[in-house]
Every structure is written in C-alpha cells, then in structure tokens.
Design a protein around this motif. Structure first.
Motif, PDB file in Angstrom:
ATOM      1  N   TYR A  31       0.844  -1.184   0.000  1.00  0.00           N
ATOM      2  CA  TYR A  31       0.000   0.000   0.000  1.00  0.00           C
ATOM      3  C   TYR A  31       0.882   1.238   0.000  1.00  0.00           C
ATOM      4  N   TYR A  33       0.920   5.720  -0.237  1.00  0.00           N
ATOM      5  CA  TYR A  33       0.130   6.888   0.112  1.00  0.00           C
ATOM      6  C   TYR A  33       0.894   8.169  -0.206  1.00  0.00           C
ATOM      7  N   TYR A  35       0.698  12.216   1.259  1.00  0.00           N
ATOM      8  CA  TYR A  35       0.169  13.212   2.180  1.00  0.00           C
ATOM      9  C   TYR A  35       0.868  14.526   1.857  1.00  0.00           C
ATOM     10  N   GLN A  37       1.709  18.632   3.612  1.00  0.00           N
ATOM     11  CA  GLN A  37       1.655  19.512   4.779  1.00  0.00           C
ATOM     12  C   GLN A  37       2.049  20.908   4.347  1.00  0.00           C
ATOM     13  N   VAL A  43      -0.811  17.732   8.725  1.00  0.00           N
ATOM     14  CA  VAL A  43      -0.537  16.758   7.676  1.00  0.00           C
ATOM     15  C   VAL A  43      -1.879  16.288   7.118  1.00  0.00           C
ATOM     16  N   PHE A  45      -4.088  13.895   4.315  1.00  0.00           N
ATOM     17  CA  PHE A  45      -4.113  12.739   3.418  1.00  0.00           C
ATOM     18  C   PHE A  45      -4.517  13.187   2.015  1.00  0.00           C
ATOM     19  N   SER A  48      -4.517   7.045  -1.395  1.00  0.00           N
ATOM     20  CA  SER A  48      -3.919   5.740  -1.145  1.00  0.00           C
ATOM     21  C   SER A  48      -4.029   4.901  -2.418  1.00  0.00           C
ATOM     22  N   PHE A  91       4.653  14.168   1.446  1.00  0.00           N
ATOM     23  CA  PHE A  91       5.201  12.965   2.046  1.00  0.00           C
ATOM     24  C   PHE A  91       4.605  11.732   1.385  1.00  0.00           C
ATOM     25  N   VAL A 102      -2.562  -1.141  10.841  1.00  0.00           N
ATOM     26  CA  VAL A 102      -1.349  -1.167  10.045  1.00  0.00           C
ATOM     27  C   VAL A 102      -0.581   0.112  10.267  1.00  0.00           C
ATOM     28  N   GLU A 103       0.732  -0.008  10.406  1.00  0.00           N
ATOM     29  CA  GLU A 103       1.544   1.175  10.568  1.00  0.00           C
ATOM     30  C   GLU A 103       2.091   1.620   9.210  1.00  0.00           C
ATOM     31  N   GLN A 104       2.113   2.918   9.011  1.00  0.00           N
ATOM     32  CA  GLN A 104       2.622   3.491   7.777  1.00  0.00           C
ATOM     33  C   GLN A 104       4.008   4.061   8.032  1.00  0.00           C
ATOM     34  N   PHE A 106       6.816   6.680   6.625  1.00  0.00           N
ATOM     35  CA  PHE A 106       6.875   7.890   5.815  1.00  0.00           C
ATOM     36  C   PHE A 106       8.290   8.179   5.316  1.00  0.00           C
ATOM     37  N   GLY A 107       8.347   8.764   4.141  1.00  0.00           N
ATOM     38  CA  GLY A 107       9.610   9.270   3.628  1.00  0.00           C
ATOM     39  C   GLY A 107       9.930  10.641   4.209  1.00  0.00           C
ATOM     40  N   PRO A 108      11.087  11.184   3.845  1.00  0.00           N
ATOM     41  CA  PRO A 108      11.519  12.479   4.403  1.00  0.00           C
ATOM     42  C   PRO A 108      10.811  13.675   3.791  1.00  0.00           C
ATOM     43  N   ARG A 111       9.908  19.113  -0.581  1.00  0.00           N
ATOM     44  CA  ARG A 111       9.372  20.462  -0.413  1.00  0.00           C
ATOM     45  C   ARG A 111       9.117  21.050  -1.792  1.00  0.00           C
TER      46      ARG A 111
ATOM     47  N   TYR B  34      -3.478   5.041  17.250  1.00  0.00           N
ATOM     48  CA  TYR B  34      -2.113   5.128  16.740  1.00  0.00           C
ATOM     49  C   TYR B  34      -1.426   6.370  17.303  1.00  0.00           C
ATOM     50  N   TYR B  36       1.929   8.724  16.309  1.00  0.00           N
ATOM     51  CA  TYR B  36       3.023   9.093  15.417  1.00  0.00           C
ATOM     52  C   TYR B  36       3.680  10.343  15.987  1.00  0.00           C
ATOM     53  N   GLN B  42      10.364  16.765   9.362  1.00  0.00           N
ATOM     54  CA  GLN B  42      10.580  15.440   8.784  1.00  0.00           C
ATOM     55  C   GLN B  42       9.250  14.728   8.581  1.00  0.00           C
ATOM     56  N   GLY B  43       9.286  13.603   7.907  1.00  0.00           N
ATOM     57  CA  GLY B  43       8.076  12.809   7.746  1.00  0.00           C
ATOM     58  C   GLY B  43       7.622  12.239   9.073  1.00  0.00           C
ATOM     59  N   PRO B  44       6.310  12.088   9.272  1.00  0.00           N
ATOM     60  CA  PRO B  44       5.827  11.479  10.511  1.00  0.00           C
ATOM     61  C   PRO B  44       6.450  10.104  10.729  1.00  0.00           C
ATOM     62  N   TYR B  46       6.079   6.489  12.810  1.00  0.00           N
ATOM     63  CA  TYR B  46       5.216   5.602  13.588  1.00  0.00           C
ATOM     64  C   TYR B  46       5.865   5.301  14.935  1.00  0.00           C
ATOM     65  N   LYS B  95      -6.298   5.184   6.182  1.00  0.00           N
ATOM     66  CA  LYS B  95      -6.129   6.615   5.961  1.00  0.00           C
ATOM     67  C   LYS B  95      -5.886   7.281   7.305  1.00  0.00           C
ATOM     68  N   LEU B  96      -4.753   7.919   7.445  1.00  0.00           N
ATOM     69  CA  LEU B  96      -4.438   8.608   8.697  1.00  0.00           C
ATOM     70  C   LEU B  96      -4.959  10.035   8.639  1.00  0.00           C
ATOM     71  N   PHE B  98      -4.577  13.358  10.617  1.00  0.00           N
ATOM     72  CA  PHE B  98      -3.743  14.010  11.620  1.00  0.00           C
ATOM     73  C   PHE B  98      -4.450  15.246  12.161  1.00  0.00           C
TER      74      PHE B  98
END
Lengths: 115, 108
Positions: A31, A33, A35, A37, A43, A45, A48, A91, A102-104, A106-108, A111, B34, B36, B42-44, B46, B95-96, B98
């Motif tokens: 999966y 995604y 996002y 910000q 942040v 969504f 997905s 992100f 499920v835990e997601q 994230f990348g860095p 910008r 959850y 985070y 930086q990215g969130p 977990y 879908k998170l 925040f």
C-alpha cells in the motif's frame, strides 16, 4: 533498516508547470500513500494506492493530481498545472498491507515551492 | 474517523518519563489508537498502536483505558531528541487523519 525514499528533496517550479514527485516505498510493502503539509498546518491525506489503482482519495486530490506506479519500485505523484497553493511538503508513505491495523512508514518529504 | 483531543504543548525534563494524554471519547469498537510523531519538518514517524490492551515496544508504551475513551503515550526516559509533535490518531483502515498534535519539549 528499510526506509521510504523521496526525490527531489526540494523542487521549485513556476505556476502552471507540471511536476512529478518520486518515491521509492519499502520493497515488500503493498500500500502506498501521499500526504501533504502546508507550512504551519496539519498533515493532510491525499491518496492511497493498492494493486495499481487508487483505493481512496481526499477532496484535495482533484483532477490536477495523479499517481502512478510506473515500475516495480517507484511511486509517483504528478501535479499537472501547479498553483501557488500547491506549495507544501509532500510525504510518501507505504505499509505492508491493508489489515485492520497497520503502521505506515513515511519518507523524508519533498518540499514543493510554486512561484 | 474518531476525533481525538490532545493538549497543545507539554514540557518534560530530560531523563524523566513523558506522559502524553489523548482523549478519543467517540472512538468506535474497531478503531485502533495510533501514535506518530514528527520531528521538525521530517516525515511522521510511527511509534505504537493498540486496540484494547496496553502495548509496549522499544520506543514507548501505550496505555488505553478500559472504556477506550482515552489513552496515554509514555516515553519512559525522554531525551532531547524526543522533542517533536506527537499525534494521536483513532482510525479503522489505512487513511491517517492528523490533528494538531501535542508539541513535546524535552528540556535539559
């Protein structure tokens, strides 16, 4: 430890131009995604993606946005005609599969600055 | 998605436990809690999640009340690197959503 990577780290573009943001999710994840910000805000969504199709999208994800998994490793977000209000951190995230919990990861982020 | 309520900010002394509360009084039976965090821009990241039982991992512990209307994230020995925005999210599915989170400042 495997991680999500994103390129570029910073993209500057002019209003009306197309941009493609790239992500390499964790290799065994299914999966994906996006996002975003906006500076100083929450942040949010966007979308997905599973099994080569969008599984859910937000109101933000209008016709100007599209996602694609062009090969076995990359996941991209395209904005067709950028607007000033698209300036934000974007992100990418990935998760193992769509279980009920499920835990997601994230990348860095990328910008994006639209001038 | 259930709405969660968190204090806007908290301070914690370095080396002490940081206890971050979260209210989710409208959580439904199948929604997980959850946590985070986001360090600077930086990215969130977990941290932990749970449904009914208390959970512990190498980063933190999660205490969920029996009625599931609130929870507490515990960082047992906070360090300066734990300074971040901490998000509590109640969700079923992938879908998170925040909120504004809690800004935790760890001070030496």
């Amino acid at each position: 430890e495997p991680e999500v990577t994103q390129t570029p780290s910073h993209q500057v573009t002019q209003m009306g131009q197309e941009v493609i943001l790239r992500c390499v999710p964790i290799s065994n994840h299914l999966y994906f995604y996006w996002y975003r910000q906006i500076l100083g805000q929450k942040v949010e969504f966007l979308v997905s993606f599973y099994n080569n199709e969008i599984s859910e999208k937000s109101e933000i994800f209008d016709d100007q946005f599209s996602v694609e998994r062009p090969d076995g490793s990359n996941f991209t977000l395209k904005i067709r005609s950028t607007k000033l209000e698209d300036s934000a951190m974007y992100f990418c995230a990935s998760s193992a599969w769509d279980r009920v919990s499920v835990e997601q990861y994230f990348g860095p982020g990328t910008r994006l600055t639209v001038t | 998605d259930a709405k969660t309520t968190q204090p806007p900010s908290m301070d914690c002394a370095e080396g002490r436990a940081a206890n971050l509360p979260c209210n989710h009084s409208t959580i439904s039976g199948n929604e997980y809690v959850y946590w985070y965090r986001q360090i600077h821009s930086q990215g969130p990241q977990y941290i932990i999640h749970g449904l009914k039982n208390n959970e512990t991992n190498e980063m933190a512990s999660l205490i969920i009340t029996e009625d599931r209307k609130s929870s507490t994230l515990i960082l047992p020995h906070a360090t300066l690197r734990d300074t971040a925005v901490y998000y509590c999210i109640a969700e079923y599915g992938n879908k998170l959503v925040f909120g504004a989170g809690t800004i935790l400042r760890v001070k030496s």
